[in-house]
Scaffold this active site. Structure first.
Site, PDB file in Angstrom:
ATOM      1  N   GLU A  90       0.840  -1.201   0.000  1.00  0.00           N
ATOM      2  CA  GLU A  90       0.000   0.000   0.000  1.00  0.00           C
ATOM      3  C   GLU A  90       0.878   1.256   0.000  1.00  0.00           C
ATOM      4  O   GLU A  90       0.609   2.221  -0.723  1.00  0.00           O
ATOM      5  CB  GLU A  90      -0.903  -0.012   1.243  1.00  0.00           C
ATOM      6  CG  GLU A  90      -1.789   1.193   1.374  1.00  0.00           C
ATOM      7  CD  GLU A  90      -2.308   1.358   2.806  1.00  0.00           C
ATOM      8  OE1 GLU A  90      -2.153   0.417   3.627  1.00  0.00           O
ATOM      9  OE2 GLU A  90      -2.840   2.438   3.102  1.00  0.00           O
ATOM     10  N   ASP A 150       0.506   3.746  -3.221  1.00  0.00           N
ATOM     11  CA  ASP A 150       0.094   5.133  -3.022  1.00  0.00           C
ATOM     12  C   ASP A 150       0.950   6.065  -3.879  1.00  0.00           C
ATOM     13  O   ASP A 150       0.438   6.929  -4.606  1.00  0.00           O
ATOM     14  CB  ASP A 150       0.223   5.475  -1.526  1.00  0.00           C
ATOM     15  CG  ASP A 150       0.122   6.962  -1.253  1.00  0.00           C
ATOM     16  OD1 ASP A 150      -0.909   7.552  -1.603  1.00  0.00           O
ATOM     17  OD2 ASP A 150       1.068   7.540  -0.702  1.00  0.00           O
ATOM     18  N   ASP A 174      -7.301   1.219   0.545  1.00  0.00           N
ATOM     19  CA  ASP A 174      -6.000   0.611   0.840  1.00  0.00           C
ATOM     20  C   ASP A 174      -5.725  -0.558  -0.100  1.00  0.00           C
ATOM     21  O   ASP A 174      -4.609  -0.735  -0.594  1.00  0.00           O
ATOM     22  CB  ASP A 174      -5.959   0.094   2.284  1.00  0.00           C
ATOM     23  CG  ASP A 174      -6.043   1.223   3.301  1.00  0.00           C
ATOM     24  OD1 ASP A 174      -5.913   2.399   2.904  1.00  0.00           O
ATOM     25  OD2 ASP A 174      -6.258   0.928   4.490  1.00  0.00           O
ATOM     26  N   GLU A 204      -4.572   0.557  -3.564  1.00  0.00           N
ATOM     27  CA  GLU A 204      -3.175   0.984  -3.578  1.00  0.00           C
ATOM     28  C   GLU A 204      -2.239  -0.220  -3.486  1.00  0.00           C
ATOM     29  O   GLU A 204      -1.232  -0.290  -4.194  1.00  0.00           O
ATOM     30  CB  GLU A 204      -2.919   1.985  -2.434  1.00  0.00           C
ATOM     31  CG  GLU A 204      -3.660   3.300  -2.667  1.00  0.00           C
ATOM     32  CD  GLU A 204      -3.516   4.304  -1.531  1.00  0.00           C
ATOM     33  OE1 GLU A 204      -3.759   5.501  -1.763  1.00  0.00           O
ATOM     34  OE2 GLU A 204      -3.177   3.891  -0.400  1.00  0.00           O
TER      35      GLU A 204
END
Lengths: 231, 231
Positions: A48, A52, A121, A124
């Site tokens: 994650e 991101d 989440d 990502e």
């Protein structure tokens, strides 16, 4: 189980994920691991972290190239709208990540599988895994298909507060009178109604908008007026 | 002028920037353009928008691969330390971007050429231009040379508040007594002094540190104690 997701993704997007362990890592929550001490893998949080940053860069590169005439303020504004919980959660659902995630029991009972923040989440983490497995070009190809294409269709418009933006624009040089007025109301199917609202500046009509509530119709009118004035 | 910077970069880093107009855009401030109405180019702000995201992803990818055992909290912490004004300003100076930037006259007089925030913007704009001109792999190669290599040498340690971190770590399970004590002081060259400070937990010595002030020596002792305890 993850072989099935792998097959779905291959069929829908022609993307052939190689490393199933990576796909599993992207879809495993820490609580699941705590409840399964024998489990060998990791949870999704490192992926994650990676995903991101991949989403931020991918979106920035896309917008930079797509809108050569926009200044950095406008680019930043649209990027912020794109890269947010609701849009990522929608993408997780579109790829069925919500169906495959391995959750802890308590999380399952509390409805985490439908929680927007968890789905964000997961998106990502999935993108982090895809980047490691397939590289930047494949990430961009998938994002073109499922994410960037939605800019064209005005998908992100729903998150913009056009009434505030119009007011800000019109009041730049002092106080003005902005007036929304319902000008029509018609019965449509399913017992629903369609409203038409006009927006006027100092008594002069700028635009009309329609919607299934007066509030939606006002928003539509504001959006059209704003877009006309900033074209 | 920008051909000279191009040559410097080629000589120092073996990077051969093709599009000089892009390099110039990365080094031109909006105020300069306002004062030169005949000027055809753009200012650096769009490239800064792009470069910011490139720096975020590049740093995340580097850290993710470099530290396979770190959790996302530690990765995030180091990324925040890396991707900040002071470190980017140092990179701008290292590449002499501060010497080449085209500033407005007022900005020049107010010392913008040495302003950390301007130098940070320039670094991001330069990286945006380099990405467009040479692609991701060349960006990563330059960052390996001038940026990531500094992690190894503890460059970012100076930005970490190790006294707070040590206190946080030791107090995790309740109140403790942490005591810093000066244990030596010696004269060195240039009329300067070197201090040695010890740090103790409940009367038991954890580490010693030296520095040119007692404050610096305390920080050094805290860093060594923290690193020993978290190894």
């Amino acid at each position: 189980m993850f072989a099935q997701l792998q097959a779905e993704i291959a069929q829908k997007y022609d993307i052939h994920f190689n490393n199933l362990a990576l796909l599993e890592e992207a879809l495993t929550q820490a609580n699941y691991i705590n409840e399964h001490p024998e489990y060998q893998g990791r949870d999704y949080q490192r992926l994650e972290f990676l995903g991101d940053a991949i989403m931020q860069q991918s979106s920035a590169v896309y917008l930079f190239k797509k809108y050569p005439d926009w200044d950095e303020g406008r680019l930043t504004e649209l990027r912020i709208l794109m890269v947010q919980t609701r849009s990522f959660a929608a993408l997780s659902r579109e790829l069925h990540l919500d169906r495959y995630v391995q959750l802890g029991r308590g999380e399952e009972l509390s409805g985490a599988r439908n929680r927007e923040s968890l789905l964000e989440d997961l998106w990502e983490a999935f993108i982090g895994a895809l980047y490691l497995d397939q590289g930047q070009a494949v990430v961009m190809r998938l994002l073109d298909l499922v994410f960037f294409s939605k800019i064209e269709t005005g998908f992100y418009d729903r998150f913009v507060d056009y009434k505030s933006k119009l007011q800000e624009l019109l009041q730049k040089n002092g106080t003005v009178d902005i007036n929304y007025e319902k000008i029509a109301e018609q019965q449509i199917e399913n017992n629903e109604q369609l409203f038409t609202v006009s927006v006027a500046l100092n008594g002069q009509k700028l635009a009309e908008g329609t919607g299934k509530s007066t509030k939606d119709a006002e928003k539509a009118a504001a959006r059209i007026a704003y877009q006309n004035l900033t074209k």
